[in-house]
Write a protein that holds these residues in place. Structure first.
Motif, PDB file in Angstrom:
ATOM      1  N   ILE A  96       3.765  11.837   1.344  1.00 12.83           N
ATOM      2  CA  ILE A  96       3.998  10.389   1.297  1.00 12.83           C
ATOM      3  C   ILE A  96       2.910   9.701   0.487  1.00 12.83           C
ATOM      4  O   ILE A  96       3.186   8.827  -0.339  1.00 12.83           O
ATOM      5  CB  ILE A  96       4.060   9.817   2.727  1.00 12.83           C
ATOM      6  CG1 ILE A  96       5.242  10.418   3.495  1.00 12.83           C
ATOM      7  CG2 ILE A  96       4.162   8.300   2.692  1.00 12.83           C
ATOM      8  CD1 ILE A  96       5.260  10.060   4.967  1.00 12.83           C
ATOM      9  N   ARG A  97       1.661  10.111   0.696  1.00 14.91           N
ATOM     10  CA  ARG A  97       0.541   9.535  -0.065  1.00 14.91           C
ATOM     11  C   ARG A  97       0.729   9.758  -1.565  1.00 14.91           C
ATOM     12  O   ARG A  97       0.560   8.843  -2.377  1.00 14.91           O
ATOM     13  CB  ARG A  97      -0.768  10.179   0.384  1.00 14.91           C
ATOM     14  CG  ARG A  97      -1.992   9.767  -0.433  1.00 14.91           C
ATOM     15  CD  ARG A  97      -3.079  10.826  -0.350  1.00 14.91           C
ATOM     16  NE  ARG A  97      -2.641  12.082  -0.935  1.00 14.91           N
ATOM     17  CZ  ARG A  97      -3.057  13.273  -0.525  1.00 14.91           C
ATOM     18  NH1 ARG A  97      -3.912  13.369   0.495  1.00 14.91           N
ATOM     19  NH2 ARG A  97      -2.643  14.380  -1.121  1.00 14.91           N
ATOM     20  N   LEU A 115       3.164   7.418  -3.232  1.00 18.62           N
ATOM     21  CA  LEU A 115       2.790   6.010  -3.325  1.00 18.62           C
ATOM     22  C   LEU A 115       1.603   5.737  -4.246  1.00 18.62           C
ATOM     23  O   LEU A 115       1.448   4.620  -4.727  1.00 18.62           O
ATOM     24  CB  LEU A 115       2.498   5.458  -1.933  1.00 18.62           C
ATOM     25  CG  LEU A 115       3.737   5.290  -1.044  1.00 18.62           C
ATOM     26  CD1 LEU A 115       3.332   4.727   0.307  1.00 18.62           C
ATOM     27  CD2 LEU A 115       4.761   4.368  -1.689  1.00 18.62           C
ATOM     28  N   GLY A 131       2.108  13.867   5.507  1.00 21.11           N
ATOM     29  CA  GLY A 131       1.265  12.738   5.136  1.00 21.11           C
ATOM     30  C   GLY A 131       0.825  12.804   3.682  1.00 21.11           C
ATOM     31  O   GLY A 131       0.821  11.793   2.970  1.00 21.11           O
ATOM     32  N   ALA A 155      -3.805   4.064  14.158  1.00 18.99           N
ATOM     33  CA  ALA A 155      -3.937   3.913  12.711  1.00 18.99           C
ATOM     34  C   ALA A 155      -5.178   3.116  12.321  1.00 18.99           C
ATOM     35  O   ALA A 155      -5.674   3.249  11.198  1.00 18.99           O
ATOM     36  CB  ALA A 155      -2.688   3.244  12.139  1.00 18.99           C
ATOM     37  N   THR A 214      -1.694   9.458   9.031  1.00 20.12           N
ATOM     38  CA  THR A 214      -0.649   9.239  10.033  1.00 20.12           C
ATOM     39  C   THR A 214       0.737   9.714   9.615  1.00 20.12           C
ATOM     40  O   THR A 214       1.609   9.861  10.464  1.00 20.12           O
ATOM     41  CB  THR A 214      -0.550   7.739  10.386  1.00 20.12           C
ATOM     42  OG1 THR A 214      -0.087   7.002   9.233  1.00 20.12           O
ATOM     43  CG2 THR A 214      -1.902   7.181  10.818  1.00 20.12           C
ATOM     44  N   GLY A 215       0.952   9.911   8.315  1.00 19.10           N
ATOM     45  CA  GLY A 215       2.292  10.226   7.823  1.00 19.10           C
ATOM     46  C   GLY A 215       2.902  11.466   8.435  1.00 19.10           C
ATOM     47  O   GLY A 215       4.063  11.465   8.868  1.00 19.10           O
ATOM     48  N   VAL A 229      -4.599   2.349   2.032  1.00 20.98           N
ATOM     49  CA  VAL A 229      -3.224   2.828   2.201  1.00 20.98           C
ATOM     50  C   VAL A 229      -3.177   4.347   2.155  1.00 20.98           C
ATOM     51  O   VAL A 229      -2.494   4.989   2.966  1.00 20.98           O
ATOM     52  CB  VAL A 229      -2.302   2.229   1.114  1.00 20.98           C
ATOM     53  CG1 VAL A 229      -0.942   2.927   1.117  1.00 20.98           C
ATOM     54  CG2 VAL A 229      -2.120   0.738   1.344  1.00 20.98           C
ATOM     55  N   ALA A 230      -3.913   4.944   1.225  1.00 23.78           N
ATOM     56  CA  ALA A 230      -3.942   6.403   1.115  1.00 23.78           C
ATOM     57  C   ALA A 230      -4.519   7.024   2.386  1.00 23.78           C
ATOM     58  O   ALA A 230      -4.025   8.054   2.873  1.00 23.78           O
ATOM     59  CB  ALA A 230      -4.761   6.825  -0.099  1.00 23.78           C
ATOM     60  N   VAL A 242      -4.506   5.712   5.462  1.00 21.85           N
ATOM     61  CA  VAL A 242      -3.578   5.532   6.581  1.00 21.85           C
ATOM     62  C   VAL A 242      -2.377   6.468   6.451  1.00 21.85           C
ATOM     63  O   VAL A 242      -1.986   7.134   7.420  1.00 21.85           O
ATOM     64  CB  VAL A 242      -3.108   4.065   6.664  1.00 21.85           C
ATOM     65  CG1 VAL A 242      -2.000   3.921   7.701  1.00 21.85           C
ATOM     66  CG2 VAL A 242      -4.281   3.159   7.016  1.00 21.85           C
ATOM     67  N   LEU A 243      -1.795   6.541   5.264  1.00 21.16           N
ATOM     68  CA  LEU A 243      -0.596   7.366   5.088  1.00 21.16           C
ATOM     69  C   LEU A 243      -0.899   8.850   5.207  1.00 21.16           C
ATOM     70  O   LEU A 243      -0.129   9.608   5.790  1.00 21.16           O
ATOM     71  CB  LEU A 243       0.049   7.065   3.734  1.00 21.16           C
ATOM     72  CG  LEU A 243       0.690   5.686   3.600  1.00 21.16           C
ATOM     73  CD1 LEU A 243       1.275   5.507   2.205  1.00 21.16           C
ATOM     74  CD2 LEU A 243       1.772   5.498   4.650  1.00 21.16           C
ATOM     75  N   THR A 244      -2.037   9.281   4.659  1.00 23.22           N
ATOM     76  CA  THR A 244      -2.393  10.692   4.769  1.00 23.22           C
ATOM     77  C   THR A 244      -2.731  11.054   6.209  1.00 23.22           C
ATOM     78  O   THR A 244      -2.392  12.141   6.686  1.00 23.22           O
ATOM     79  CB  THR A 244      -3.592  11.024   3.856  1.00 23.22           C
ATOM     80  OG1 THR A 244      -3.366  10.499   2.549  1.00 23.22           O
ATOM     81  CG2 THR A 244      -3.775  12.529   3.750  1.00 23.22           C
TER      82      THR A 244
END
Length: 202
Positions: A46-47, A50, A43, A151, A128-129, A121-122, A124-126
């Protein structure tokens, strides 16, 4: 200190979660370690991609890698007759990881002066990624896309941090507890978001 504590909590929770999933899928010891590490750090990777943080920043987290390896080792060495009871705890560890990393990701974006959209976004991605990568590598439908609310709780954390509703350490820890509890309640009581089937039932 709050940042470091949340990082450690999230890393341990997701490393344990990944290791448990790997053992449920009967992976060998290498697979257990790989899935545990990928879940703990996926996660964040990915964060970083982006929101403009160099991916190499992950390699500066030496202490967290050591903590993750110790957590995975502890789970792998856990007595087999007790490990079978850990399956019920898989979602709990995942909820802890989701909450800790969602808040950590939101704080990361806020500290970089990103707008609210990037903060969410950060978060959610951190949050759930790592779990998405874990489930895909394990050949499972990602938990974030299942029926129970998942999420959304990361979004809630991102909004709370982004709007300054949780700034002090006490407020951030309270947000962590609340988010974890909401995620636990959502899978215990099957809270669901609306969905629509395209295939007619026979």
């Amino acid at each position: 200190m709050t940042w470091e504590v949340l990082s450690i909590i999230g890393t341990v929770a997701f490393a344990v979660s990944g290791a448990i999933v790997a053992m449920e899928e009967e992976y060998d010891i290498l697979g257990v370690y790989v899935l545990g590490i990928v879940t703990a750090f996926g996660g964040g990777a990915i964060r970083n991609l982006l929101i403009g943080v160099p991916i190499s920043a992950l390699w500066e987290q030496g202490m967290l890698f050591q903590i993750a390896l110790l957590a995975i080792t502890a789970v792998f060495l856990f007595p087999h007759n007790l490990l079978k009871h850990w399956k019920r705890w898989g979602n709990f560890f995942d909820a802890i990881g989701l909450s800790a990393f969602a808040i950590q990701g939101a704080l990361y974006a806020v500290n970089m002066d990103h707008p609210m959209s990037a903060v969410i976004v950060a978060a959610v991605l951190t949050g759930t990624g790592g779990g998405i990568v874990r489930d895909l590598l394990a050949g499972r439908k990602p938990l974030v896309f299942r029926s129970e609310i998942y999420a959304v709780w990361a979004v809630v954390s991102g909004v709370a941090v982004g709007f300054g509703m949780a700034e002090s350490p006490i407020e951030l820890y309270a947000l962590f507890v609340i988010t974890t509890a909401l995620r636990v309640f959502s899978y215990l009581y099957k809270w669901k978001l609306p969905n629509k089937r395209l295939q007619s039932e026979a």
